[in-house]
Design a protein around this motif. Structure first.
Motif, PDB file in Angstrom:
ATOM      1  N   LEU A  10      24.444 -15.179  -0.338  1.00 45.07           N
ATOM      2  CA  LEU A  10      24.476 -14.794   1.081  1.00 45.07           C
ATOM      3  C   LEU A  10      24.178 -13.307   1.282  1.00 45.07           C
ATOM      4  N   MET A  11      24.775 -12.459   0.455  1.00 48.98           N
ATOM      5  CA  MET A  11      24.532 -11.025   0.595  1.00 48.98           C
ATOM      6  C   MET A  11      23.076 -10.697   0.296  1.00 48.98           C
ATOM      7  N   SER A  12      22.529 -11.290  -0.740  1.00 49.76           N
ATOM      8  CA  SER A  12      21.132 -11.018  -1.079  1.00 49.76           C
ATOM      9  C   SER A  12      20.188 -11.593  -0.022  1.00 49.76           C
ATOM     10  N   SER A  16      17.896  -8.830   1.627  1.00 52.56           N
ATOM     11  CA  SER A  16      16.467  -8.926   1.331  1.00 52.56           C
ATOM     12  C   SER A  16      15.660  -9.304   2.573  1.00 52.56           C
ATOM     13  N   SER A  17      16.214 -10.116   3.460  1.00 58.04           N
ATOM     14  CA  SER A  17      15.473 -10.442   4.676  1.00 58.04           C
ATOM     15  C   SER A  17      15.342  -9.229   5.590  1.00 58.04           C
ATOM     16  N   LEU A  18      16.435  -8.493   5.768  1.00 51.88           N
ATOM     17  CA  LEU A  18      16.372  -7.315   6.637  1.00 51.88           C
ATOM     18  C   LEU A  18      15.515  -6.203   6.035  1.00 51.88           C
ATOM     19  N   MET A  19      15.683  -5.944   4.752  1.00 48.33           N
ATOM     20  CA  MET A  19      14.915  -4.857   4.127  1.00 48.33           C
ATOM     21  C   MET A  19      13.437  -5.200   4.015  1.00 48.33           C
ATOM     22  N   TRP A  25       7.323  -3.908   8.263  1.00 50.15           N
ATOM     23  CA  TRP A  25       7.004  -3.334   9.574  1.00 50.15           C
ATOM     24  C   TRP A  25       6.563  -1.871   9.449  1.00 50.15           C
ATOM     25  N   ILE A  26       7.267  -1.088   8.622  1.00 48.63           N
ATOM     26  CA  ILE A  26       6.896   0.314   8.439  1.00 48.63           C
ATOM     27  C   ILE A  26       5.513   0.434   7.813  1.00 48.63           C
ATOM     28  N   ASN A  27       5.248  -0.365   6.794  1.00 49.22           N
ATOM     29  CA  ASN A  27       3.980  -0.255   6.068  1.00 49.22           C
ATOM     30  C   ASN A  27       2.793  -0.842   6.811  1.00 49.22           C
ATOM     31  N   HIS A  37       3.105 -11.692   5.898  1.00 48.80           N
ATOM     32  CA  HIS A  37       3.421 -10.630   4.929  1.00 48.80           C
ATOM     33  C   HIS A  37       4.930 -10.519   4.708  1.00 48.80           C
ATOM     34  N   TRP A  38       5.680 -10.636   5.786  1.00 49.65           N
ATOM     35  CA  TRP A  38       7.139 -10.555   5.667  1.00 49.65           C
ATOM     36  C   TRP A  38       7.666 -11.698   4.802  1.00 49.65           C
ATOM     37  N   ARG A  39       7.156 -12.906   5.057  1.00 47.81           N
ATOM     38  CA  ARG A  39       7.584 -14.063   4.272  1.00 47.81           C
ATOM     39  C   ARG A  39       7.285 -13.854   2.784  1.00 47.81           C
ATOM     40  N   GLN A  40       6.116 -13.358   2.475  1.00 50.63           N
ATOM     41  CA  GLN A  40       5.759 -13.107   1.075  1.00 50.63           C
ATOM     42  C   GLN A  40       6.681 -12.059   0.454  1.00 50.63           C
ATOM     43  N   ALA A  41       6.961 -10.991   1.191  1.00 47.51           N
ATOM     44  CA  ALA A  41       7.852  -9.942   0.683  1.00 47.51           C
ATOM     45  C   ALA A  41       9.260 -10.481   0.472  1.00 47.51           C
ATOM     46  N   PHE A  42       9.737 -11.266   1.420  1.00 47.66           N
ATOM     47  CA  PHE A  42      11.077 -11.840   1.319  1.00 47.66           C
ATOM     48  C   PHE A  42      11.185 -12.794   0.135  1.00 47.66           C
TER      49      PHE A  42
END
Length: 75
Positions: A10-12, A16-19, A25-27, A37-42
């Motif tokens: 749960l913590m991860s 990991s979803s928020l980060m 978004w920043i990049n 891209h977010w899904r791939q990063a997550f």
């Protein structure tokens, strides 16, 4: 042990979803490809974060208890 596994998952998941959202978004900014891209990063980050949380989490918990006790002693 069940609680430790659930906590790590749960913590991860949350971190990991928020980060991954924030860094994506920043990049890349908000564009048509953002969710992809977010899904791939997550998906790349969550398993690693879960393993780290499971193995390192208990040591960090112990360290936080020690630091909190020292902090209280300084008051």
């Amino acid at each position: 042990m069940k609680q430790r596994i659930l906590f790590a998952l749960l913590m991860s998941l949350l971190l990991s979803s928020l980060m991954s959202c924030w860094v994506t978004w920043i990049n890349l900014g908000l564009n048509n490809e953002f969710l992809s891209h977010w899904r791939q990063a997550f998906l790349g980050a969550w398993p690693v974060a879960a393993i780290i949380a499971f193995f390192i989490g208990p040591e960090i918990h112990k360290l936080s208890i020690k630091l909190a006790c020292k902090w209280e002693a300084l008051k």
